[in-house]
Write a protein that holds these residues in place. Sequence first.
Motif, short mmCIF file in Angstrom:
data_model
loop_
_atom_site.label_atom_id
_atom_site.label_comp_id
_atom_site.label_asym_id
_atom_site.label_seq_id
_atom_site.Cartn_x
_atom_site.Cartn_y
_atom_site.Cartn_z
N ASN A 89 31.41 41.34 35.25
CA ASN A 89 32.49 40.96 34.35
C ASN A 89 32.13 39.72 33.55
OD1 ASN A 89 35.08 42.65 34.98
ND2 ASN A 89 34.21 42.17 36.98
N LYS A 109 34.49 37.88 30.68
CA LYS A 109 35.70 37.95 29.87
C LYS A 109 35.44 37.52 28.42
CE LYS A 109 38.95 37.33 33.68
NZ LYS A 109 40.04 36.49 34.25
N ASN A 138 33.86 40.20 26.69
CA ASN A 138 34.63 41.43 26.85
C ASN A 138 33.76 42.55 27.44
OD1 ASN A 138 36.98 42.99 26.71
ND2 ASN A 138 36.46 43.81 24.69
N LYS A 168 32.61 44.65 30.91
CA LYS A 168 32.97 45.02 32.27
C LYS A 168 32.20 46.28 32.63
CE LYS A 168 36.83 45.96 35.40
NZ LYS A 168 38.31 46.06 35.54
#
Length: 216
Positions: free
Chosen positions: A54, A56, A59, A61
């Motif tokens: 991951n 964030k 973006n 995953k």
Amino acid sequence: MDKMRKLVLVFVLSVFAFNVNAQNAEKAKKLLDEVSAKVNSYENIQIEFKYELNNKEANTKQESKGNVTLEGDKYLLNFLGFTKMYDTKKVYTIVPANEEVTITDADEDETSLSPSQMLTFYKNGYSYAWDILQNVRGRKIQYVKLTPIDSESDIKSVLLGIDIKTKHIYNLIETGKNGTNTTLTVNSFKTNQPLSKSLFIFDESKYEDYYIDKND
């Protein structure tokens, strides 16, 4: 891809052999020595695991599952659509999607870390600290924090979660300086299973239609 493969091997091989020099972290050293004594008593280990990445900010995953069988220094790993086998002399990387097999001498393959070689990664590259205790679905998981000694390392820290009752490694959480968190979690841990005598033997006849690169 290579970094991902290395991280997976770091995880699964550290499950099979753990004996660290953790000066100034006696509690961490004691726990890891207990893990080492426990897992080294097994003839073999079979693990099913989940991989999660991951970031964030980017973006990003990604999730995947894999499995590995370990017996002594030998291992057979299935992950991300490839199979990697180590028979203590050669490393065989089989990629069905490309119909390709790469055969490499163990000392020439950067990811062919035997359990004994795996220890160098921790002994020379990290300091150790006792970390948090978590209750995970009724299991007490004690974390040991590994911090890279090299200030220029891409890794900020690594957390090893150990099941206090079984003395088995439950998960590995790597935090990168770029904000990427990678977690490897053991879903199934079986020991002393009946294994085929040919499990760690490469049978070239099964790959007649594959391109085989022997790196001679």
